[in-house]
Write an enzyme that holds these catalytic residues in place. Structure first.
Site, PDB file in Angstrom:
ATOM      1  CG  PHE A 249      -1.759  -1.269   1.294  1.00 18.00           C
ATOM      2  CD1 PHE A 249      -2.623  -1.653   0.294  1.00 18.00           C
ATOM      3  CD2 PHE A 249      -1.612  -2.107   2.394  1.00 18.00           C
ATOM      4  CE1 PHE A 249      -3.337  -2.839   0.369  1.00 18.00           C
ATOM      5  CE2 PHE A 249      -2.316  -3.296   2.485  1.00 18.00           C
ATOM      6  CZ  PHE A 249      -3.184  -3.666   1.471  1.00 18.00           C
ATOM      7  CB  THR A 477      -1.332  -6.096  -7.577  1.00 23.82           C
ATOM      8  OG1 THR A 477      -0.107  -6.573  -8.143  1.00 23.82           O
ATOM      9  CG2 THR A 477      -1.014  -5.001  -6.581  1.00 23.82           C
ATOM     10  NE  ARG A 599      -8.716  -3.832 -24.495  1.00 19.93           N
ATOM     11  CZ  ARG A 599      -8.275  -3.058 -25.475  1.00 19.93           C
ATOM     12  NH1 ARG A 599      -7.001  -2.842 -25.618  1.00 19.93           N
ATOM     13  NH2 ARG A 599      -9.115  -2.506 -26.316  1.00 19.93           N
ATOM     14  CG  ASN A 602      -6.850 -11.720 -14.427  1.00 17.60           C
ATOM     15  OD1 ASN A 602      -7.962 -11.872 -13.926  1.00 17.60           O
ATOM     16  ND2 ASN A 602      -5.968 -12.701 -14.490  1.00 17.60           N
ATOM     17  CE  LYS A 604     -11.100 -16.139 -11.397  1.00 18.20           C
ATOM     18  NZ  LYS A 604     -10.765 -17.583 -11.489  1.00 18.20           N
ATOM     19  CB  THR A 605      -5.993 -10.082 -10.683  1.00 14.51           C
ATOM     20  OG1 THR A 605      -5.866  -9.681 -12.045  1.00 14.51           O
ATOM     21  CG2 THR A 605      -5.520 -11.518 -10.535  1.00 14.51           C
ATOM     22  CD  GLN A 609      -4.887  -4.682  -6.762  1.00 15.76           C
ATOM     23  OE1 GLN A 609      -4.393  -3.561  -6.732  1.00 15.76           O
ATOM     24  NE2 GLN A 609      -4.725  -5.540  -5.785  1.00 15.76           N
ATOM     25  CE  LYS A 672      -8.208   6.084 -18.938  1.00 16.32           C
ATOM     26  NZ  LYS A 672      -9.492   6.803 -18.789  1.00 16.32           N
ATOM     27  CD  GLU A 676      -1.941   4.185  -5.829  1.00 16.77           C
ATOM     28  OE1 GLU A 676      -1.478   4.953  -4.998  1.00 16.77           O
ATOM     29  OE2 GLU A 676      -1.441   3.986  -6.940  1.00 16.77           O
TER      30      GLU A 676
HETATM   31 MO1  MOS Z   1       1.274   3.489  -3.864  1.00 18.11          MO
HETATM   32  S1  MOS Z   1       0.907   4.759  -2.300  1.00 18.11           S
HETATM   33  O1  MOS Z   1       1.509   4.612  -5.109  1.00 18.11           O
HETATM   34  O2  MOS Z   1       2.705   2.687  -3.530  1.00 18.11           O
END
Ligand code: MOS
Length: 710
Positions: A249, A477, A599, A602, A604-605, A609, A672, A676
């Protein structure tokens, strides 16, 4: 063999299972602390018990006398290090000058450390080291009206401190609908499941010195370069390995003192050294998100069209190192308004270094802006969705650049449909079920689409097996899987024939898994490398792989479109809440996030996220706050018993969706970045729903029971 006889099905977009999944669930995937190294020693840091001053003396006699203690390190005997620069701001990073002076800049700073044969002996010996301090008065409290707030030169060398266009004051004074409110967010600590850990192993000596670090991080190269700088080594003499990382994070994006300490301990002890921070130590040593005090003023016509937006931020940074959270930056690009103003003012406090934490800037900033937009909707008698549609800008309002693609309206519309937003009576306390008030809320999300330079190497053997090498990082991730899919499509090969290697500074250069830039940047380099490999194969070998195989490299440097376009992901978050009228308890039975993120590599992942980000946003809305005791200058709730994070029982249904978005400018994959944006706007959507349920506007996170019981 001959390649590309038949183009395989497109891997990008498929909900492929994690390629690293079996290794993880069987325990075979090694995390930093788990690397077996012969002759290991263990390091336990000793942290300052004062917030400001200096170390007068260190009595380590009792510790050294303990059997099994190898060394006690402090500024009195530590090897000299070279200063290290922050890779983003290029400023000195004195937090990494471990044991280079007697100065104490925050409570919890590492002032000494024990190296011992076992972790237990190291910890016991650490308790026997007597440190005497000369204490100076400390300054740790952030208030909007305090003295000493300053205007930083810029925000992280990335953004302007303030922006101004038109005449905000005049527009606000003339606006038929106007509001002026202050929103606050508390200190928040990122708490990845895997604590920060480093295993350091020195090899060679004299001119041949080199060091290998098994280190939990978000990018091997940044750790490598900082360690090389500190220990005056050529970068190629430092190797950093971390193929699997258990969450980060932002807290593992850049090196923290423990990395330097582990390397130093190993060098001094002439033996490998292991250091894993405890959860409590992490609250002082691995960064946190600044508290924010945000004044938002909005002016609008009666139809809700904004005439003025002003966002003034007060926040903090550490005396030891400046990190200014770019809190007002989303306000610079989200909505149209002819008169605009943003500012950041900062208090420099005797506290640990605050730093990168998931969606730095956007996360706290959008709580304030999107709460204020909801308040404006109430004041103007407009539906909050309609209000956002009416303030959609044609171009980026401050830079004047067109958006490469902008999916906010599509997300808001699609989300309203999926959520069942209409019909909605905006009156607070209008709906209830027994002793529970029910409410719904909405907020926008946004996060920039960023790319950093990267290089990848691809090879193919005679059997048609591809190997893809890049110092990318998977912090949980799904990068292992997404990059495999990108490579497979770029190589026109099935994913089963693509073997990825990541998480090692011996691999071609890549920047951190941060800024939601990883897939976009690493993927771009992989696409280039694959293109070069296929061209080589075709032009030099007539499509037939020679006996020894071939390889090719490819790099991504700068995105030419970044100068022409404003590039951002968008989203809309919807929340349904229940608030108990007797206890003030808030439950969130339902969250929906609809995102426009280019686009999706994946399905699922990606879902995981976004869902994870929204859950962290829910946690921010209702639970998370680090409580400072100003007498000591320290956070008192520094463990999971007292720093509350949303658990399964706090999370209801979380729906994640995305719209089809084709953006040819962000990168060849059209992706993109999604790490976050999921946390951005969630807290505002929940706070807005709480207002709808109760009529109580909570402008001060987290939304605890006491704030609702009036
Ligand atoms: Mo994240 S806070 O850009 O590692």
């Amino acid at each position: 063999m001959t390649l590309s006889v038949q183009r395989p099905p497109r891997a990008i977009g498929a909900p492929l299972d994690r390629v690293d999944g079996p290794l993880k669930v069987t325990g075979a995937a090694k995390y930093a602390y788990e690397y077996p190294v012969a002759g290991i020693t263990y390091v336990f840091p000793i942290q300052s018990t004062i917030a400001k001053g200096r170390v007068v003396s260190i009595d380590a006699r009792a510790a050294r006398a303990l059997p099994g203690v190898v060394a006690v390190l402090s500024h009195e005997n530590a090897p000299r290090l070279r200063p290290v620069d922050d890779p983003i701001t290029r400023q000195r990073d004195p937090d990494l000058a471990v044991f280079q002076s007697d100065a104490v800049a925050y409570r919890g700073q590492v002032v000494a450390a024990v190296v011992a044969e076992t972790p237990e002996i190291a910890q016991q010996a650490a308790g026997l080291v007597a440190v005497r301090y000369e204490e100076q008065p400390h300054d740790v409290e952030l208030r909007a009206n305090r003295g000493g707030l300053y205007r930083p030169e810029n925000l992280l060398s990335l953004f302007e401190t303030d922006t101004e266009s038109g005449d905000v004051e005049a527009a606000l004074a003339a606006a038929p609908v106007a509001l002026d409110h202050t929103y606050t967010t508390p200190t928040e600590h990122h708490n990845p499941l895997e604590p920060h850990a480093t295993v350091a192993v020195w090899g060679g000596d004299g001119d041949g010195a080199s060091v290998t670090l098994y280190d939990a991080n978000q990018g091997a190269y940044l750790i490598r370069d900082s360690v090389a700088q500190a220990f005056s080594l050529p970068p190629e003499r430092v190797r950093v390995i971390a193929p699997y990382v258990g969450g980060a994070f932002g807290s593992k994006a850049f090196p923290h003192p423990h990395v330097i300490l582990a390397a130093m301990a190993s060098k001094v002890a002439r033996r490998p050294a292991k250091l894993a921070l405890t959860r409590q130590q992490m609250f002082a040593l691995t960064g946190y998100r600044t508290p924010t005090i945000q004044r938002v003023r909005l002016g609008a016509e009666r139809d809700g069209r904004l005439t003025a937006i002003a966002h003034d931020v007060v926040e903090q940074t550490a005396t030891i190192k400046e990190f200014v959270e770019p809190t007002a930056i989303p306000t610079r690009m989200l909505y149209a308004a002819p008169n605009r103003h943003t500012s950041h003012r900062v208090a420099r406090l005797d506290l640990p270094e605050n730093s990168w934490m998931r969606a730095p800037g956007e996360c706290p900033g959008m709580f304030a802006l999107e709460s204020a937009m909801d308040e404006l909707a109430v004041a103007a008698g407009l539906d909050p969705i309609e209000l956002r549609l009416r303030n959609e800008p044609a171009v980026d309002p401050e830079s004047g650049r067109p958006f490469s693609s902008r999916g906010l309206v599509a997300c808001v519309r699609d989300g309203a449909q999926r959520f069942g937003w209409q019909p909605r009576d905006p009156t607070p306390r209008a709906r209830r079920e027994g002793r529970w008030f029910l409410g719904t809320g909405v907020a926008a999300s946004t996060y920039p689409a960023i790319q950093f330079p990267a290089t990848a190497q691809v090879s193919v053997d005679r059997a048609g097996r591809f190997s893809v090498r890049i110092a990318a990082s998977d912090i949980g991730t799904g990068a292992w899987t997404a990059l495999t899919q990108i490579a497979a499509d770029a190589l026109e090969a099935p994913v089963e024939r693509v073997q990825l290697e990541i998480g090692d500074s011996a691999l071609p250069q890549a920047f951190v898994a941060g800024g939601s830039s990883g897939t976009a940047s690493w993927g771009w380099a992989i696409v280039e490398a694959a293109r070069n490999l296929r061209a080589r194969l075709r032009d030099q070998y007539g499509g037939v792989v020679p006996p020894d195989g071939i390889e090719a490299s490819g790099a991504f440097d700068v995105n030419p479109a970044a100068q022409r376009f404003s590039m951002h992901a968008f989203g809309a978050q919807f929340a349904a809440v229940r608030v108990n009228q007797d206890t003030g308890e808030v439950r969130v039975p339902r969250l929906l996030g609809v995102f426009a993120v280019g686009r999706v590599i994946n399905a699922k992942t990606a879902r995981s996220q976004l869902l994870g980000g929204m859950t962290m946003g829910l946690s921010m809305a209702l639970h998370e706050a680090s409580v400072l005791d100003p007498r000591f200058g320290d956070f008192v709730n520094h463990d999971f018993a007292e720093y509350h994070i949303a658990t399964n029982a706090d999370v209801g249904t979380v729906d994640v969706a995305w719209i089809d978005e084709d953006d040819p400018y962000v990168n060849p994959m059209g992706a993109k970045g999604i790490g976050e944006i999921g946390i951005v706007g969630t807290a505002a959507a929940i706070a807005n729903a709480v207002y709808h349920a109760t009529g109580v506007r909570v402008r001060d996170l987290p939304i605890t029971l006491d704030k609702l019981l009036q």
